[in-house]
Every structure is written in structure tokens, then in C-alpha cells.
Scaffold this motif. Structure first.
Motif, mmCIF file in Angstrom:
data_model
loop_
_atom_site.group_PDB
_atom_site.id
_atom_site.type_symbol
_atom_site.label_atom_id
_atom_site.label_comp_id
_atom_site.label_asym_id
_atom_site.label_seq_id
_atom_site.Cartn_x
_atom_site.Cartn_y
_atom_site.Cartn_z
ATOM 1 N N UNK A 1 0.965 -1.266 0.067
ATOM 2 C CA UNK A 1 0.004 0.003 0.032
ATOM 3 C C UNK A 1 0.917 1.000 -0.093
ATOM 4 N N UNK A 2 1.745 1.381 0.982
ATOM 5 C CA UNK A 2 2.603 2.487 0.872
ATOM 6 C C UNK A 2 3.547 2.922 -0.404
ATOM 7 N N UNK A 3 4.070 1.921 -1.055
ATOM 8 C CA UNK A 3 4.824 2.065 -2.245
ATOM 9 C C UNK A 3 3.457 2.544 -3.550
ATOM 10 N N UNK A 4 2.537 1.957 -3.168
ATOM 11 C CA UNK A 4 1.246 2.331 -4.308
ATOM 12 C C UNK A 4 0.841 3.936 -3.851
ATOM 13 N N UNK A 5 0.899 4.277 -2.789
ATOM 14 C CA UNK A 5 0.375 5.468 -2.315
ATOM 15 C C UNK A 5 1.629 6.911 -2.888
ATOM 16 N N UNK A 6 2.823 6.115 -2.489
ATOM 17 C CA UNK A 6 4.127 6.861 -2.847
ATOM 18 C C UNK A 6 4.705 6.326 -4.309
ATOM 19 N N UNK A 7 3.689 6.363 -5.226
ATOM 20 C CA UNK A 7 4.178 5.975 -6.383
ATOM 21 C C UNK A 7 5.646 6.290 -7.038
ATOM 22 N N UNK A 8 5.787 7.582 -7.092
ATOM 23 C CA UNK A 8 7.166 8.050 -7.713
ATOM 24 C C UNK A 8 8.300 7.428 -6.952
ATOM 25 N N UNK B 1 15.667 7.555 -0.890
ATOM 26 C CA UNK B 1 14.300 7.393 -1.441
ATOM 27 C C UNK B 1 13.349 6.941 -0.461
ATOM 28 N N UNK B 2 13.798 5.895 0.258
ATOM 29 C CA UNK B 2 12.610 5.290 1.325
ATOM 30 C C UNK B 2 12.262 6.260 2.323
ATOM 31 N N UNK B 3 13.522 6.928 2.959
ATOM 32 C CA UNK B 3 13.065 8.201 3.823
ATOM 33 C C UNK B 3 11.924 9.228 3.253
ATOM 34 N N UNK B 4 12.193 9.393 1.879
ATOM 35 C CA UNK B 4 11.303 10.264 1.406
ATOM 36 C C UNK B 4 9.566 9.779 1.110
ATOM 37 N N UNK B 5 9.788 8.371 0.935
ATOM 38 C CA UNK B 5 8.542 7.667 0.656
ATOM 39 C C UNK B 5 7.850 7.357 2.151
ATOM 40 N N UNK B 6 8.593 7.293 3.367
ATOM 41 C CA UNK B 6 8.005 7.056 4.574
ATOM 42 C C UNK B 6 7.728 8.056 5.422
ATOM 43 N N UNK B 7 8.337 9.231 4.908
ATOM 44 C CA UNK B 7 8.089 10.658 5.625
ATOM 45 C C UNK B 7 6.675 10.902 6.051
ATOM 46 N N UNK B 8 5.742 10.890 5.179
ATOM 47 C CA UNK B 8 4.230 11.121 5.846
ATOM 48 C C UNK B 8 3.621 10.154 6.697
ATOM 49 N N UNK B 9 4.387 8.885 6.946
ATOM 50 C CA UNK B 9 3.855 8.048 7.824
ATOM 51 C C UNK B 9 4.832 7.970 9.307
ATOM 52 N N UNK B 10 5.612 8.865 9.262
ATOM 53 C CA UNK B 10 6.410 8.853 10.667
ATOM 54 C C UNK B 10 6.088 9.857 11.338
ATOM 55 N N UNK B 11 5.982 9.407 12.757
ATOM 56 C CA UNK B 11 5.517 10.216 13.757
ATOM 57 C C UNK B 11 6.489 11.379 13.794
ATOM 58 N N UNK B 12 5.726 12.490 14.155
ATOM 59 C CA UNK B 12 6.400 13.834 14.345
ATOM 60 C C UNK B 12 7.156 14.038 15.371
#
Length: 204
Positions: free
Chosen positions: A141-148, A193-204
Motif C-alpha cells: 500500500x505505501x509504495x502504491x500511495x508514494x508511487x514516484x 528514497x525510502x526516507x522520502x517515501x516513509x516521511x508522511x507516515x512517520x510520527x512527528x
């Protein structure tokens, strides 16, 4: 002086990646531990990419122990799924006409999902805490949402593998590179790239 510092830092990073690669290889040798070893690898490279790493050896071994159970369970599931997928390809390729074409298309789609799962699930385990089911679900799901980001990571992996298997010479050279630094270097490059992909899902 600035150039000397840059060279020293670059050499230090190369040494760290070589050490990390050797640790990954050593801990992957029993085969059943490849999942835990890959998770530990990404645990360190994700921190390296975020400039948060500490001691390479300690960080790797701690992550290996911490994620051993979940990573091994995921790895065994992937092995079983891969064997089933290979059997499916052998079956559908023998089917005639349209039925065979449809079967190959479905098997190809399943193979694509399998590859995405395999590439992203271990970095997810390294970065987040969740149940095994949700880890495997989020690896799709996460790669699909963060497709680029997904495309860039998969292109990086695919390009490295394609260059390795171009011919006999590249296979021999690739064997040396992969044994020395290849896997850790690929994980390190992908970690940005993975840090950019995961950023919206990481706790502040």
C-alpha cells in the motif's frame, strides 16, 4: 583542508559500507536469516541516510536481534510464495491460446506485486513497529500511495541487477562488487528514497 575532510569522510563511508556488507553476508549465510539480516542492514542504512547512525556493528546486531522473529516469519512466507509463484508460471506457460495468455498476464501481475513486497517489507520492518500482517500489507500500500518513490527504488534495483547480468564478464565483476560492497551500497542509495517515501507516515 576542505578537500582533505571530504576525502576522509568519503573513505570512512566506504569503509562503513564494506563492513556493513560483510555483516549482511555473514548473517545471511544460513539462508533462513536473510530476512533478519536485510532488515538489520536497512536499519543501519536508513540511519546513515538521515545522519543518525552510531556504531555500525552494534547497530546492525541490535537490529538483527530485535527484528529476528518478525523478519524471519516474513522471509519464510516470501520463500513459500515465491515457490508457489514459480510453480504457477510453469503451469500457465503450458496452457494453450487465450487461456495461456490470460494466465501469464495474471502470473506476471502477481510476480510484480511479489517483487514490490520483497523490496519494501524489510525496510518497513526496520523503520516501523507493526504486526506482521500489517507490515506485509503496507509493503504494497505505501509504495502504491508514494508511487514516484516506488518507481525510483525499483528502477535502481532493476538497473543494478540488469548491469550485473549483462554478460559473463559483468557477472564475474558483479560477484566481487556484491560480495564486497554491493548490497550495502544499494541499500544506502535506496534509503534516501525510502526516507522520502516513509516521511508522511512517520510520527512527528
Amino acid at each position: 583542508m576542505l578537500m582533505d575532510n571530504i576525502i576522509v569522510r568519503a573513505l570512512s563511508r566506504v569503509f562503513d559500507l564494506i563492513l556493513l556488507n560483510l555483516l549482511w553476508l555473514a548473517c545471511s549465510l544460513p539462508v533462513i536469516t536473510i530476512g533478519a539480516s536485510t532488515t538489520a542492514l536497512y536499519s543501519v542504512t536508513l540511519k546513515m541516510a538521515a545522519n543518525e547512525e552510531g556504531y555500525i556493528l552494534r547497530g546492525f546486531l541490535e537490529a538483527f536481534r530485535r527484528n529476528w522473529k518478525q523478519s524471519t516469519a516474513v522471509w519464510l512466507i516470501l520463500l513459500a510464495a515465491g515457490a508457489a509463484l514459480g510453480a504457477d508460471f510453469m503451469i500457465v506457460r503450458r496452457l494453450p491460446g487465450t487461456l495461456g495468455a490470460v494466465g501469464m498476464a495474471l502470473a506476471g501481475a502477481a510476480a510484480a506485486l511479489y517483487l514490490i513486497e520483497t523490496v519494501f517489507v524489510f525496510p518497513l520492518i526496520a523503520k516501523f513497529e507493526n504486526t506482521t500482517f500489517h507490515m506485509m500489507k503496507n509493503a504494497i500500500l505505501i509504495p502504491a500511495v508514494r508511487f514516484p518513490f516506488m518507481v525510483l527504488v525499483m528502477l535502481t534495483v532493476g538497473m543494478c541487477l540488469a548491469l550485473t547480468f549483462l554478460n559473463t564478464v559483468t557477472i564475474l565483476v558483479g560477484a566481487v562488487i556484491w560480495s564486497l560492497i554491493g548490497m550495502s551500497l544499494l541499500a544506502f542509495a535506496n534509503s534516501f528514497l525510502l526516507l522520502g517515501m516513509f516521511k508522511p507516515f512517520m510520527k512527528k
